[in-house]
Design a protein around this motif. Structure first.
Motif, PDB file in Angstrom:
ATOM      1  N   VAL A 293       0.847  -1.188   0.000  1.00 53.52           N
ATOM      2  CA  VAL A 293       0.000   0.000   0.000  1.00 53.52           C
ATOM      3  C   VAL A 293       0.887   1.244   0.000  1.00 53.52           C
ATOM      4  O   VAL A 293       1.855   1.325   0.764  1.00 53.52           O
ATOM      5  CB  VAL A 293      -0.919   0.026   1.240  1.00 53.52           C
ATOM      6  N   LEU A 294       0.550   2.208  -0.863  1.00 55.56           N
ATOM      7  CA  LEU A 294       1.206   3.515  -0.834  1.00 55.56           C
ATOM      8  C   LEU A 294       0.266   4.496  -0.160  1.00 55.56           C
ATOM      9  O   LEU A 294      -0.862   4.703  -0.624  1.00 55.56           O
ATOM     10  CB  LEU A 294       1.526   4.002  -2.252  1.00 55.56           C
ATOM     11  N   ASP A 295       0.710   5.094   0.929  1.00 56.93           N
ATOM     12  CA  ASP A 295      -0.078   6.098   1.630  1.00 56.93           C
ATOM     13  C   ASP A 295       0.299   7.469   1.079  1.00 56.93           C
ATOM     14  O   ASP A 295       1.421   7.944   1.294  1.00 56.93           O
ATOM     15  CB  ASP A 295       0.190   6.030   3.132  1.00 56.93           C
ATOM     16  N   LEU A 296      -0.617   8.110   0.352  1.00 57.26           N
ATOM     17  CA  LEU A 296      -0.314   9.370  -0.304  1.00 57.26           C
ATOM     18  C   LEU A 296      -0.261  10.539   0.666  1.00 57.26           C
ATOM     19  O   LEU A 296       0.225  11.613   0.316  1.00 57.26           O
ATOM     20  CB  LEU A 296      -1.353   9.652  -1.395  1.00 57.26           C
ATOM     21  N   ARG A 297      -0.759  10.346   1.884  1.00 57.23           N
ATOM     22  CA  ARG A 297      -0.706  11.418   2.879  1.00 57.23           C
ATOM     23  C   ARG A 297       0.648  11.456   3.580  1.00 57.23           C
ATOM     24  O   ARG A 297       1.245  12.525   3.734  1.00 57.23           O
ATOM     25  CB  ARG A 297      -1.828  11.222   3.914  1.00 57.23           C
ATOM     26  N   THR A 298       1.126  10.296   3.988  1.00 58.50           N
ATOM     27  CA  THR A 298       2.407  10.244   4.706  1.00 58.50           C
ATOM     28  C   THR A 298       3.588  10.038   3.779  1.00 58.50           C
ATOM     29  O   THR A 298       4.737  10.140   4.206  1.00 58.50           O
ATOM     30  CB  THR A 298       2.392   9.105   5.742  1.00 58.50           C
ATOM     31  N   ARG A 299       3.293   9.715   2.491  1.00 61.59           N
ATOM     32  CA  ARG A 299       4.331   9.472   1.490  1.00 61.59           C
ATOM     33  C   ARG A 299       5.208   8.291   1.892  1.00 61.59           C
ATOM     34  O   ARG A 299       6.419   8.290   1.717  1.00 61.59           O
ATOM     35  CB  ARG A 299       5.209  10.712   1.271  1.00 61.59           C
ATOM     36  N   ARG A 300       4.565   7.238   2.423  1.00 61.95           N
ATOM     37  CA  ARG A 300       5.279   6.031   2.809  1.00 61.95           C
ATOM     38  C   ARG A 300       4.604   4.806   2.200  1.00 61.95           C
ATOM     39  O   ARG A 300       3.456   4.862   1.783  1.00 61.95           O
ATOM     40  CB  ARG A 300       5.321   5.879   4.339  1.00 61.95           C
ATOM     41  N   ALA A 301       5.354   3.708   2.167  1.00 60.83           N
ATOM     42  CA  ALA A 301       4.810   2.443   1.694  1.00 60.83           C
ATOM     43  C   ALA A 301       4.605   1.514   2.877  1.00 60.83           C
ATOM     44  O   ALA A 301       5.298   1.611   3.898  1.00 60.83           O
ATOM     45  CB  ALA A 301       5.760   1.800   0.683  1.00 60.83           C
ATOM     46  N   LYS A 302       3.643   0.592   2.743  1.00 63.00           N
ATOM     47  CA  LYS A 302       3.346  -0.350   3.812  1.00 63.00           C
ATOM     48  C   LYS A 302       3.214  -1.748   3.226  1.00 63.00           C
ATOM     49  O   LYS A 302       2.474  -1.962   2.267  1.00 63.00           O
ATOM     50  CB  LYS A 302       2.058   0.043   4.527  1.00 63.00           C
ATOM     51  N   ILE A 303       3.945  -2.702   3.802  1.00 66.26           N
ATOM     52  CA  ILE A 303       3.836  -4.111   3.422  1.00 66.26           C
ATOM     53  C   ILE A 303       3.428  -4.865   4.676  1.00 66.26           C
ATOM     54  O   ILE A 303       4.226  -5.017   5.605  1.00 66.26           O
ATOM     55  CB  ILE A 303       5.160  -4.661   2.866  1.00 66.26           C
ATOM     56  N   GLY A 304       2.187  -5.326   4.713  1.00 71.28           N
ATOM     57  CA  GLY A 304       1.676  -5.942   5.933  1.00 71.28           C
ATOM     58  C   GLY A 304       1.633  -4.914   7.041  1.00 71.28           C
ATOM     59  O   GLY A 304       0.983  -3.879   6.926  1.00 71.28           O
ATOM     60  N   ASN A 305       2.368  -5.163   8.117  1.00 73.02           N
ATOM     61  CA  ASN A 305       2.443  -4.209   9.231  1.00 73.02           C
ATOM     62  C   ASN A 305       3.733  -3.399   9.220  1.00 73.02           C
ATOM     63  O   ASN A 305       4.005  -2.655  10.163  1.00 73.02           O
ATOM     64  CB  ASN A 305       2.328  -4.965  10.572  1.00 73.02           C
ATOM     65  N   LEU A 306       4.513  -3.559   8.157  1.00 65.13           N
ATOM     66  CA  LEU A 306       5.813  -2.880   8.071  1.00 65.13           C
ATOM     67  C   LEU A 306       5.706  -1.611   7.239  1.00 65.13           C
ATOM     68  O   LEU A 306       5.299  -1.644   6.075  1.00 65.13           O
ATOM     69  CB  LEU A 306       6.850  -3.819   7.457  1.00 65.13           C
ATOM     70  N   TRP A 307       6.079  -0.485   7.840  1.00 68.08           N
ATOM     71  CA  TRP A 307       6.116   0.784   7.122  1.00 68.08           C
ATOM     72  C   TRP A 307       7.507   1.014   6.554  1.00 68.08           C
ATOM     73  O   TRP A 307       8.504   0.767   7.226  1.00 68.08           O
ATOM     74  CB  TRP A 307       5.751   1.942   8.052  1.00 68.08           C
ATOM     75  N   ILE A 308       7.558   1.520   5.312  1.00 73.74           N
ATOM     76  CA  ILE A 308       8.832   1.754   4.630  1.00 73.74           C
ATOM     77  C   ILE A 308       8.891   3.200   4.175  1.00 73.74           C
ATOM     78  O   ILE A 308       8.019   3.674   3.437  1.00 73.74           O
ATOM     79  CB  ILE A 308       8.980   0.821   3.412  1.00 73.74           C
ATOM     80  N   ASP A 309       9.904   3.915   4.626  1.00 79.59           N
ATOM     81  CA  ASP A 309      10.095   5.304   4.196  1.00 79.59           C
ATOM     82  C   ASP A 309      10.752   5.328   2.825  1.00 79.59           C
ATOM     83  O   ASP A 309      11.737   4.629   2.584  1.00 79.59           O
ATOM     84  CB  ASP A 309      10.969   6.061   5.200  1.00 79.59           C
ATOM     85  N   LEU A 310      10.210   6.150   1.937  1.00 81.53           N
ATOM     86  CA  LEU A 310      10.763   6.300   0.598  1.00 81.53           C
ATOM     87  C   LEU A 310      11.125   7.760   0.367  1.00 81.53           C
ATOM     88  O   LEU A 310      10.302   8.649   0.600  1.00 81.53           O
ATOM     89  CB  LEU A 310       9.731   5.874  -0.466  1.00 81.53           C
ATOM     90  N   PRO A 311      12.356   8.039  -0.090  1.00 81.20           N
ATOM     91  CA  PRO A 311      12.695   9.414  -0.482  1.00 81.20           C
ATOM     92  C   PRO A 311      11.736   9.912  -1.552  1.00 81.20           C
ATOM     93  O   PRO A 311      11.072   9.130  -2.233  1.00 81.20           O
ATOM     94  CB  PRO A 311      14.122   9.275  -1.024  1.00 81.20           C
ATOM     95  N   SER A 312      11.690  11.221  -1.702  1.00 80.82           N
ATOM     96  CA  SER A 312      10.684  11.849  -2.561  1.00 80.82           C
ATOM     97  C   SER A 312      10.614  11.261  -3.968  1.00 80.82           C
ATOM     98  O   SER A 312       9.550  10.872  -4.451  1.00 80.82           O
ATOM     99  CB  SER A 312      10.954  13.356  -2.648  1.00 80.82           C
ATOM    100  N   ARG A 313      11.753  11.177  -4.665  1.00 83.71           N
ATOM    101  CA  ARG A 313      11.739  10.698  -6.044  1.00 83.71           C
ATOM    102  C   ARG A 313      11.327   9.235  -6.127  1.00 83.71           C
ATOM    103  O   ARG A 313      10.635   8.824  -7.048  1.00 83.71           O
ATOM    104  CB  ARG A 313      13.102  10.913  -6.706  1.00 83.71           C
ATOM    105  N   GLU A 314      11.776   8.431  -5.150  1.00 84.41           N
ATOM    106  CA  GLU A 314      11.384   7.024  -5.143  1.00 84.41           C
ATOM    107  C   GLU A 314       9.872   6.897  -4.953  1.00 84.41           C
ATOM    108  O   GLU A 314       9.227   6.058  -5.592  1.00 84.41           O
ATOM    109  CB  GLU A 314      12.122   6.277  -4.023  1.00 84.41           C
ATOM    110  N   PHE A 315       9.308   7.721  -4.075  1.00 79.82           N
ATOM    111  CA  PHE A 315       7.871   7.635  -3.846  1.00 79.82           C
ATOM    112  C   PHE A 315       7.100   8.062  -5.093  1.00 79.82           C
ATOM    113  O   PHE A 315       6.105   7.427  -5.474  1.00 79.82           O
ATOM    114  CB  PHE A 315       7.450   8.507  -2.662  1.00 79.82           C
ATOM    115  N   ILE A 316       7.537   9.138  -5.740  1.00 79.22           N
ATOM    116  CA  ILE A 316       6.848   9.605  -6.945  1.00 79.22           C
ATOM    117  C   ILE A 316       6.907   8.550  -8.043  1.00 79.22           C
ATOM    118  O   ILE A 316       5.927   8.311  -8.753  1.00 79.22           O
ATOM    119  CB  ILE A 316       7.466  10.938  -7.432  1.00 79.22           C
ATOM    120  N   LEU A 317       8.069   7.893  -8.166  1.00 82.61           N
ATOM    121  CA  LEU A 317       8.209   6.827  -9.157  1.00 82.61           C
ATOM    122  C   LEU A 317       7.269   5.668  -8.831  1.00 82.61           C
ATOM    123  O   LEU A 317       6.567   5.151  -9.711  1.00 82.61           O
ATOM    124  CB  LEU A 317       9.660   6.351  -9.208  1.00 82.61           C
ATOM    125  N   ALA A 318       7.246   5.265  -7.559  1.00 81.18           N
ATOM    126  CA  ALA A 318       6.346   4.182  -7.155  1.00 81.18           C
ATOM    127  C   ALA A 318       4.887   4.568  -7.401  1.00 81.18           C
ATOM    128  O   ALA A 318       4.095   3.756  -7.906  1.00 81.18           O
ATOM    129  CB  ALA A 318       6.566   3.852  -5.679  1.00 81.18           C
TER     130      ALA A 318
END
Length: 223
Positions: free
Chosen positions: A138-163
């Motif tokens: 799941v990509l959370d567009l509010r926090t700009r983070r990714a989530k796999i199961g219960n694990l949150w993953i921080d993505l730098p700006s360009r990586e998040f935009i690409l994802a």
């Protein structure tokens, strides 16, 4: 769907903005000179105007003054290479709702557009998507983070935009040129391998099998 008027005479930038707007669900119309921009803006058919200040026929600040002088309350975002404080002050005092300087990233412009449309209540109660999902990711567009199961993953700006670009087009082949255009902006180097590098970053963080290489073209998010 929101209708966006883009008053821009530089073909490359106009095409870049038009393509980005269409891919995000907007209906754009391009005006290439001041008189056309004024006529269309006063038609009542648009929800927002993106206004370049260097239009043929009349300065963009004059366009702004004429529209506001006729009582037009359409949200207006100035998009200009003029980054002097005097020009910015003149734009806001003339009635602009926002001011974005060139060179720019489309992601920033998109955020400004969404903010103005929400603030203006344009187009009724069109819901804003807050999450994008592919499988268990799941990509959370509010926090700009990714989530796999219960694990949150921080993505730098360009990586998040690409994802986000991939997640908005699941199963669609995205060429390197399109990805460069949407993530790194209109002023990109078409010979760069930066897309491949950043896809590699996403594979390490989100899963090596998530992004499929389409040889000679680009990449595809497995749906």
């Amino acid at each position: 769907m929101y209708r966006i008027l883009v008053a821009e005479d530089e073909a490359r930038i106009a095409a870049f903005v038009e393509k980005g707007l269409r891919s995000n669900g907007f209906v754009p119309t391009i005006a290439t000179d001041a008189h056309q921009a004024i006529s269309l803006a006063l038609s009542g058919e648009f929800d927002l105007l993106i206004l370049d200040l260097g239009l043929p026929g009349k300065d963009g600040l004059e366009v702004l003054a004429e529209l506001r002088g006729q009582g037009e309350r359409l949200p207006i975002i100035i998009l200009s290479a003029r980054d002097d404080l005097h020009d910015k002050v003149a734009g806001f005092e003339g009635g602009a709702d926002d001011y974005v300087t060139k060179p720019f990233r489309f992601e920033e412009l998109l955020l400004r557009i969404k903010a103005r449309l929400r603030g203006n209540g344009a187009g009724g109660a069109e819901p804003e998507v807050m999450e994008l999902q592919s499988g268990e990711i799941v990509l959370d567009l509010r926090t700009r983070r990714a989530k796999i199961g219960n694990l949150w993953i921080d993505l730098p700006s360009r990586e998040f935009i690409l994802a986000e670009t991939f997640f908005r087009h699941p199963g669609q082949v995205m060429s390197r040129e399109v990805l460069l255009d949407r993530v790194w902006g209109y002023d990109y180097d078409p010979g760069s391998n930066i897309v491949d590098v950043y896809v590699g970053y996403l594979r390490k963080k989100l899963g090596s099998d998530l992004f499929e290489t389409v040889r000679g073209v680009g990449y595809r998010l497995k749906s």
